[in-house]
Design an enzyme around this catalytic site. Sequence first.
Site, mmCIF file in Angstrom:
data_model
loop_
_atom_site.group_PDB
_atom_site.id
_atom_site.type_symbol
_atom_site.label_atom_id
_atom_site.label_comp_id
_atom_site.label_asym_id
_atom_site.label_seq_id
_atom_site.Cartn_x
_atom_site.Cartn_y
_atom_site.Cartn_z
ATOM 1 C CD GLU A 80 -2.645 -1.102 2.558
ATOM 2 O OE1 GLU A 80 -3.255 -2.047 3.023
ATOM 3 O OE2 GLU A 80 -2.332 -0.113 3.527
ATOM 4 C CB CYS A 124 -0.416 0.171 9.027
ATOM 5 S SG CYS A 124 1.122 -0.912 8.818
HETATM 6 N N1 SAH Z 1 6.899 -0.459 11.561
HETATM 7 C C1 SAH Z 1 6.749 0.971 11.813
HETATM 8 C C2 SAH Z 1 5.901 1.738 10.689
HETATM 9 C C3 SAH Z 1 4.675 1.205 10.075
HETATM 10 S S1 SAH Z 1 3.260 1.414 11.360
HETATM 11 C C4 SAH Z 1 6.382 1.356 13.107
HETATM 12 O O1 SAH Z 1 5.911 0.482 13.869
HETATM 13 O O2 SAH Z 1 6.390 2.463 13.436
HETATM 14 C C5 SAH Z 1 3.019 3.039 11.323
HETATM 15 C C6 SAH Z 1 2.287 3.391 12.676
HETATM 16 O O3 SAH Z 1 0.701 3.206 12.439
HETATM 17 C C7 SAH Z 1 2.748 2.869 13.787
HETATM 18 O O4 SAH Z 1 2.828 3.798 14.886
HETATM 19 C C8 SAH Z 1 1.720 1.838 14.103
HETATM 20 O O5 SAH Z 1 1.674 1.374 15.516
HETATM 21 C C9 SAH Z 1 0.491 2.587 13.752
HETATM 22 N N2 SAH Z 1 -0.718 1.769 13.335
HETATM 23 C C10 SAH Z 1 -0.615 0.495 12.925
HETATM 24 N N3 SAH Z 1 -1.960 -0.062 12.880
HETATM 25 C C11 SAH Z 1 -2.842 0.930 13.257
HETATM 26 C C12 SAH Z 1 -4.221 1.034 13.652
HETATM 27 N N4 SAH Z 1 -5.070 -0.036 13.268
HETATM 28 N N5 SAH Z 1 -4.733 1.852 14.447
HETATM 29 C C13 SAH Z 1 -3.830 3.144 14.638
HETATM 30 N N6 SAH Z 1 -2.363 3.105 14.197
HETATM 31 C C14 SAH Z 1 -1.923 1.974 13.796
#
Ligand code: SAH
Length: 367
Positions: A105, A350
């Site tokens: 994505e 994400c």
């Molecule tokens: N792996 C990296 C980058 C990708 S996720 C990281 O963990 O930072 C990017 C951000 O989106 C992270 O802070 C993650 O915790 C958040 N995130 C992922 N899924 C989410 C969801 N369903 N709701 C809110 N934030 C989410």
Amino acid sequence: MTTAAAAAPRSLLDLTFAELEQEFAASALSPVHARALWREVHHELNPDPAGNADFSPPLRRWLAAHLGKGRQFHLDAPAETADVASSDGLTRKFLLRLGDGQTIETVLMGFTGRHTACLSTQAGCAMSCVFCATGQMGFVRHLRPGEIVAQVRHAQLALRAAGREGVRNLVLMGMGEPLHNYDAVMSALEIITDRRGLNIGPSKITISTVGVVPGILRLAAEARPYHLAVSLHGATEEERSALVPASRRWPLAELTEACRTYFAETGRRIFFEWTLIAGANDSPAQAERLAALLTGLDAHVNLIPLNPTGGFAGTATPSAAAKTFQKTLQAAGLPSTIRQRRGIDVAAGCGQLRADNSRAERQVEPK
Ligand code: SAH
């Protein structure tokens, strides 16, 4: 030069400018030719540079011999399998199919003239954060630099087609853990920031990590000029590990120590992400512990109300409680922003679009 490894096809988009120059030197082509091709590929965004009749004969000959199907180089051009716009028109989410069929994505968030692209760095993710759609699908593979660069190209071309200004900011917050794919991500960012091409300023780029401690220390040691965001979600080891299993590998104490080293060496503000989950990590007492944990750092907290995902039963913190959490941080001297869940209607969390699409694909499969 006749080994199978040397003959394996590579993407032109994997090469940094220095690597392209080396490649050209080996073929007795000058840096002038490297600059001409670089501009065509990374500035003009031409998907078929071999077709440029204005190139000098030696460059045309090199392209004819080296670029294309069955030759040494190809040019990544992922197929768009979905382009979904949010109802407010401010977010577009692309699902891109890579050469081996994997889908990733790329999200474009459009604030007039200041577009931000959110890039994926892996297909799937190995970090298993319980509330994250990508974490729920597991790790598939790392992306190559060219597959990361191709996402920026795709976003730029979409904006260009719409007559809009280009991408100004980048966040590595899509699918995957950027610091688990360190070398490819650094090459991609070197390509993306090159002034002769895509020319996105290093200070407009944020790398978001689950907290891969060796990666954070390496960013500092190598004086990489990008911003750092650390996904925290819990301020005690017990609470954090329940949401972020990677915390068992790189415990909170080691992570905050690495952040202090990073700050001491770079002097740069660090962003901390906190996904607000009702009843899990949104009480005023938890806000106080978060503020205490980050004392002494130049920190800014991004509060992100949970985007619901299929594999996690939690719900988002209601907005009144989110504001109380923010006020508690503020009273303790810790600045924060509540992120709007822009594009929740395009499954902008994400990994959510890919998860939705594969569910839909499964539904249409014959029994
Ligand atoms: N792996 C990296 C980058 C990708 S996720 C990281 O963990 O930072 C990017 C951000 O989106 C992270 O802070 C993650 O915790 C958040 N995130 C992922 N899924 C989410 C969801 N369903 N709701 C809110 N934030 C989410």
